[in-house]
Scaffold this active site. Structure first.
Site, PDB file in Angstrom:
ATOM      1  N   GLY A   1      39.278  36.251  49.931  1.00 37.47           N
ATOM      2  CA  GLY A   1      38.825  35.365  48.863  1.00 37.47           C
ATOM      3  C   GLY A   1      39.905  34.384  48.425  1.00 37.47           C
TER       4      GLY A   1
ATOM      5  N   THR B   1      43.846  33.763  65.454  1.00 32.96           N
ATOM      6  CA  THR B   1      42.966  34.586  66.284  1.00 32.96           C
ATOM      7  C   THR B   1      41.924  35.285  65.414  1.00 32.96           C
ATOM      8  OG1 THR B   1      44.813  34.930  67.783  1.00 32.96           O
ATOM      9  CG2 THR B   1      42.955  36.451  67.997  1.00 32.96           C
TER      10      THR B   1
ATOM     11  N   CYS C   1      47.998  43.044  35.499  1.00 34.78           N
ATOM     12  CA  CYS C   1      49.400  42.643  35.345  1.00 34.78           C
ATOM     13  C   CYS C   1      50.271  43.592  36.145  1.00 34.78           C
ATOM     14  CB  CYS C   1      49.810  42.601  33.886  1.00 34.78           C
ATOM     15  SG  CYS C   1      49.261  43.995  32.922  1.00 34.78           S
TER      16      CYS C   1
HETATM   17  C1  LIG Z   1      39.123  39.896  44.443  1.00 31.79           C
HETATM   18  C2  LIG Z   1      38.843  38.496  44.039  1.00 31.79           C
HETATM   19  C3  LIG Z   1      39.464  37.413  44.697  1.00 31.79           C
HETATM   20  C4  LIG Z   1      40.504  37.622  45.786  1.00 31.79           C
HETATM   21  O1  LIG Z   1      39.948  38.058  46.977  1.00 31.79           O
HETATM   22  P1  LIG Z   1      40.935  38.678  48.095  1.00 31.79           P
HETATM   23  O2  LIG Z   1      40.068  38.884  49.272  1.00 31.79           O
HETATM   24  O3  LIG Z   1      41.444  39.946  47.528  1.00 31.79           O
HETATM   25  O4  LIG Z   1      41.973  37.656  48.342  1.00 31.79           O
HETATM   26  C5  LIG Z   1      39.146  36.137  44.307  1.00 31.79           C
HETATM   27  N1  LIG Z   1      38.249  35.907  43.323  1.00 31.79           N
HETATM   28  C6  LIG Z   1      37.636  36.902  42.677  1.00 31.79           C
HETATM   29  C7  LIG Z   1      36.641  36.587  41.615  1.00 31.79           C
HETATM   30  C8  LIG Z   1      37.909  38.235  43.000  1.00 31.79           C
HETATM   31  O5  LIG Z   1      37.313  39.217  42.337  1.00 31.79           O
END
Ligand SMILES: *Cc1c(COP(=O)(O)O)cnc(C)c1O
Length: 400
Positions: A74, A240, A328
């Site tokens: 994400g 990849t 935190c």
């Molecule tokens: C967990 C989360 C992310 C980050 O995703 P990752 O795959 O851990 O980098 C971004 N936005 C929201 C709202 C999330 O809950």
């Protein structure tokens, strides 16, 4: 952990990989480990499996498979969407609009962007954490490159009116991105109906593996790469292909579509049971976020006169995993930007705790959690000078 039962109430942070997901992934580590871009025979199984996965993943939001671009999660998808909208040959302008309650992947990136000449407008939210489409419209300028408002908040669970916000963006011809990491596979999303140009997700929030996500890029939207490299992902995301990850994500998406309603009903029942018991049985407790416009599994509660951190530690001692939501990890004592944005005072934000259930959570788990919480809150309050003062004040008032 010891032999004591662990109750996991932190599914917004990450989820357990579903069994079918792991089973689907395993062959791609030891047997069919080829690079899907290889011309030889070993490339084939991975290539075919990723194609199937991409179709399932797209299907869950009404997208086309070729609009799905795999990322490492994400955070990368969020960075890609916003940075590409303001940097490089396809940049549309130097102004970004985001809500003030976005995930750190967006908020911290925007603070960085401000240091390199990008202007950022952080939209206020109401007391429930809702961003109004009118506020979005009022913030749009001729040089606005992108608007980013999350589909649902990771701390307080509030679901945003993204369809309406997307309509505003479209009317003004501005790109609309939504961080749907918490919402994908949990609530109904349709990229066409909801006027979405760009959408981020991550597999590990819905029973998939960590380290894989995607950015949905609507056909016709031109975006420069964030990760430059090979010709993977239609030439705009080098690296990849994470075949086991993509396959696991595909399986998680397929399953999520099948049982979304059933899971949501179950989680809502557990969540509301938890919220109702806390609010009726624990004095001076309140709900953070919207009472109904919230993610099925999310309950964010605050307890006056005590520290969320101490609460969390005591709950952990009893085998219950929860979160303060402020994440935190650095040990910083800054209260959550989300809780401050909904208008809480610093001490109220510090007294908050996030419980996120899954379909694997049981009613007994919830009851044990509330029972433990009751005694922990009582014990911590008995040691709290704030609470002592409050009780004295109350007594004086009664006597007067
Ligand atoms: C967990 C989360 C992310 C980050 O995703 P990752 O795959 O851990 O980098 C971004 N936005 C929201 C709202 C999330 O809950």
């Amino acid at each position: 952990m010891t032999d004591k039962k662990t109750i996991y109430m932190d599914n917004a942070s990450t989820t357990r990989v579903r069994k079918e997901v792991l089973d689907a992934m395993l062959p791609f580590f030891r047997e069919d480990y080829g690079n899907p871009d290889s011309i030889h025979a070993m490339g084939r199984p991975g290539r075919d499996a990723v194609k199937v996965a991409r179709a399932h993943i797209a299907d869950l939001i009404g997208a086309k498979p070729e609009e799905i671009y795999f990322t490492s999660g994400g955070s990368e998808a969020d960075n890609w969407a916003i940075k590409s909208a303001v940097f490089g040959p396809h940049a549309k302008g130097k102004h970004v609009i985001v809500s003030s309650i976005e995930h750190h992947a967006i908020i911290n990136m925007c603070e960085y962007l401000e240091k390199v000449g990008i202007e950022v407008t952080y939209l206020p939210v109401d007391k429930y954490g809702i961003v109004s489409p009118e506020t979005v419209e009022a913030a749009i300028r001729p040089d606005t490159a992108i608007i980013s408002v999350m589909t649902a908040n990771n701390e307080i669970g509030t679901i945003e009116p993204i369809r309406e916000i997307g309509a505003v963006a479209r009317k003004h011809n501005v790109l609309f991105h939504t961080d749907a990491v918490q919402a994908y596979g949990q609530i109904d999303i349709d990229v066409t109906r909801d006027n979405i140009d760009l959408l981020s997700t991550s597999a590990h929030k819905l029973g998939g593996p960590k380290g894989i996500g995607f950015l949905y890029i609507r056909n016709g939207v031109k975006l420069d790469p964030l990760i430059h490299g090979g010709e993977q992902e239609r030439g705009i995301r080098g690296g990849t292909t994470n075949v086991p990850g993509a396959v696991g994500f595909g399986k998680a998406a397929e399953l999520a579509k099948l049982d979304m309603k059933e899971r949501a009903d179950k989680e809502i029942a557990l969540r509301d049971h938890l919220i109702n018991r806390v609010l009726t049985e624990i004095p001076y407790s309140s709900l953070n976020g919207h009472p109904t416009q919230r993610l099925p599994g999310n309950a964010n509660l605050r307890f006056a006169f005590i520290e969320g951190e101490s609460l969390l530690m005591s709950m952990n001692m009893a085998g219950i995993c929860v979160s303060t939501g402020s994440a935190c990890a650095s040990g910083s004592l800054d209260p959550s930007h989300v809780l401050l944005a909904i208008g809480l005072k610093h001490e109220e934000a510090h007294g908050s705790l996030r419980f996120t259930v899954s379909a694997e959570t049981t009613l007994e788990d919830v009851d044990y959690t509330v029972d433990t919480l009751k005694s922990v809150v009582e014990r911590l309050r008995s040691m709290s000078p704030l609470y002592e003062d409050f009780v004295k004040e109350q007594k004086k008032k009664q006597e007067a």
